[in-house]
Structures are given as structure tokens and as C-alpha cells.
Design an enzyme around this catalytic site. Structure first.
Site, PDB file in Angstrom:
ATOM      1  N   LYS A  96      38.783  37.580  46.815  1.00  0.00           N
ATOM      2  CA  LYS A  96      39.793  36.597  47.205  1.00  0.00           C
ATOM      3  C   LYS A  96      40.799  37.226  48.165  1.00  0.00           C
ATOM      4  CE  LYS A  96      43.257  37.289  43.569  1.00  0.00           C
ATOM      5  NZ  LYS A  96      44.060  36.642  42.510  1.00  0.00           N
ATOM      6  N   LYS A 136      47.360  39.211  48.088  1.00  0.00           N
ATOM      7  CA  LYS A 136      48.584  39.702  48.727  1.00  0.00           C
ATOM      8  C   LYS A 136      48.851  41.170  48.445  1.00  0.00           C
ATOM      9  CE  LYS A 136      51.779  37.855  45.155  1.00  0.00           C
ATOM     10  NZ  LYS A 136      50.765  37.193  44.316  1.00  0.00           N
ATOM     11  N   LYS A 152      42.956  46.243  32.837  1.00  0.00           N
ATOM     12  CA  LYS A 152      43.818  47.022  33.725  1.00  0.00           C
ATOM     13  C   LYS A 152      44.083  48.419  33.185  1.00  0.00           C
ATOM     14  CE  LYS A 152      46.139  43.121  35.939  1.00  0.00           C
ATOM     15  NZ  LYS A 152      47.441  42.456  36.208  1.00  0.00           N
TER      16      LYS A 152
END
Length: 325
Positions: free
Chosen positions: A193, A196, A108
């Protein structure tokens, strides 16, 4: 036996969250299990405070609406005083090298450097906060995917080190692999995937989506031009995704589903009906809780109270042994 799981309010709960985790927690959870909304984890990158607050509240309502017992859920930030204390104790137990080896931080932080966005210190120390989440509640087992297994291993390392250096305070948790669940993929791009926090929501089915919106998204789902109704994930990923969703909602094996339909359009209509009915009671109950602010506040306050009570002796022991209590 305490099994401990959490969900971060980085966006609205999706069908993937529901089928892969929330529904399983409600159906299979034991009386000692604990579930939490990890809103503090949502602060490791740029975020909007009010949006974080609203989504945390919505997720809490969704967990209860799905059937999880109200006294088994809490919001992470409601234990900020306890977690802040224990996180500092554990940070003073953790080495720089151990924190720097975390794969998620490497990936990240590298991505954010490429995007020329700041890498926050919280992203570096987040695994220690996760360890505090786990150890504070005395969790025996932590169901996690491969991306979080390294963080649970750090929690195990810190628990053993603290216990060996200062005295017994913590249960040493075990990472466990959750039961296999539907691999819910993005309807517009089955290579990824259903997330959200996705920037493009056209292929994401949210728990709180109205039936008409769910139906439109499913009808527009990417399939292929082969015209073969077979479960072939490698060759027909879009179709396989729809079949897995329908199988998860109906309880039938994905490979057996195609025999019941004669066209992609017919299958999509069946998927839409199954998803709408699967999510309807959760969406309606979530709305009821969000509309009844007094009741949701009561549930949240009670959850925080119980979580604090469960952890009080453990935190007091850790502080005493560490010389700061």
C-alpha cells in the site's frame, strides 16, 4: 451519534490517506463526528521529537484544509492530562492476558526483536491508550480496518467491565467498516500500500508534493509489458492501481476508464492531471494555514478546548466511580 477517527503523524499525508479517509471524513462526516491527530501513537517506536511535532501540525492543517469543520478536530497530545488519567484507570481494568493477545503487538514486537531494536512498553500498552481515546470522547462508532478491529473490541470489553464493576461511565463503542475506498498502492511496488511511513518515497504521492513532482512520480509508475489497457488487478496490478486512482479522482468506475485511452503514457498523463487537480486546493489551503501560525494555533487551541469540554463530565464520572476523584 459520535463517529470517531484518527490519523497518526508517522509521515506526511499521502494520496491514499486523502482518498481513503480524509476526503471521506470531510464529505460524509456528521455534526457530532470527531477527528484527531494521534501523535501519542507515533511514540511507540523510535521517533524524532521535532519531526513528530512538525508532522502533527501539518496533519492538523491538512484535515482542516480538506474541509473538516475546525471544531471537530484536535491533536491527541493536547489532551494528555485527561488521557493519562483515563489510560491508567483502564490499564487497571485490563488484564495482562488481554493486552498480550493483541495481534499487532505480537507482530511488531517479533519484527523488532529480529531487527535487534528495543520493544517499547508503549507498544504493549498502546491498545489501552486507544481505548482511552475512544471512551473519553464517548464515541458510538469507530470506523477501522481489520488491523485495528481487535483494539476496538478491547475498548468495548474494558467499557463493559468498568461499567459493570463500578457503575455506568462509558458508551460501549462499535467497530464499523468504513465505505469501500480506492486501494491506493505504491507506484513503484503495487504489492504494498501507499504508506506515509515508507522509507522509499519514489512510489508515494504526498498531499504536499508540488505538481511537477507528482507528475514525475506518476510517469515513472510501474506498469507491465503487456500493452493491454484493461482493469485486471491480479494480472496487471500496476496498471490497475493507476486506474483506481483515476477512478477515485474522477468518480468513474475503474473498469470503465481504460476505454478512454490508447496507451499507458496517455493514461499516466490523465492520472497526473487528475491527481494534481484533486490535491491542489488541499495543498494550497494547508500551506496557507501553516504560513499563518496564529490562525492554526487558534484552531488547535479551540479544538483542544472543545474536546476537553466534551470529555470532562465523563472523565470526572470515571474517576469518582474508580475511587480516585
Amino acid at each position: 451519534m459520535i463517529r470517531f477517527s484518527g490519523i497518526t503523524p508517522s509521515g506526511h499525508a499521502t494520496l491514499g490517506n486523502h482518498l481513503g479517509a480524509i476526503r471521506r471524513w470531510a464529505r460524509e462526516g456528521g455534526p457530532g463526528d470527531l477527528y484527531f491527530v494521534s501523535d501519542l501513537h507515533g511514540m511507540t517506536s523510535a521517533y524524532h521529537p521535532q519531526r513528530l511535532r512538525v508532522r502533527a501540525r501539518e496533519l492538523l492543517a491538512t484535515l482542516v484544509a480538506a474541509g473538516i469543520e475546525a471544531d471537530q478536530v484536535f491533536v491527541q497530545s493536547d489532551l494528555l492530562p485527561q488521557l493519562g488519567t483515563l489510560t491508567w484507570i483502564l490499564e487497571c481494568t485490563c488484564s495482562f492476558g488481554e493486552a498480550a493477545r493483541m495481534t499487532q503487538f505480537k507482530e511488531k514486537s517479533a519484527r523488532r526483536e529480529l531487527e535487534a531494536t528495543p520493544v517499547r512498553v508503549g507498544l504493549f500498552t498502546y491498545p489501552v491508550l486507544m481505548a482511552a481515546d475512544i471512551l473519553l470522547q464517548g464515541a458510538d462508532e469507530v470506523p477501522v480496518g481489520d488491523d485495528q478491529a481487535q483494539h476496538v473490541e478491547l475498548a468495548r470489553t474494558l467499557a463493559r467491565r468498568f461499567n459493570g464493576t463500578f457503575g455506568e461511565a462509558f458508551v460501549v463503542p462499535a467497530a464499523v467498516t468504513p465505505p469501500a475506498a480506492a486501494r491506493v498502492r505504491d507506484l513503484a511496488n503495487p504489492a504494498r500500500k501507499m504508506d506515509k511511513s515508507a522509507r522509499d518515497a519514489v512510489g508515494v504521492l504526498y498531499v504536499m508534493d508540488e505538481p511537477d513532482l507528482l507528475r514525475r512520480k506518476i510517469k515513472r509508475a510501474v506498469t507491465d509489458g503487456l500493452g493491454r489497457l484493461e482493469f485486471r488487478p491480479d494480472e496487471q496490478p500496476g496498471l490497475a492501481n493507476l486506474l483506481e486512482i483515476l477512478a477515485a479522482c474522477t468518480g468513474k468506475p475503474a473498469r470503465d476508464v481504460p476505454a478512454e485511452y490508447s496507451s499507458y503514457a496517455e493514461l499516466k498523463e490523465a492520472v497526473a492531471e487528475a491527481v494534481i487537480e484533486e490535491l491542489r486546493p488541499v495543498r494550497e489551503r494547508t500551506k496557507e494555514l501553516l504560513d499563518d501560525g496564529v490562525e492554526l494555533d487558534r484552531i488547535r487551541a479551540r479544538g483542544a478546548e472543545l474536546a476537553a469540554e466534551r470529555s470532562a463530565h465523563r472523565l470526572a464520572t470515571a474517576r469518582r466511580l474508580a475511587g480516585v476523584g
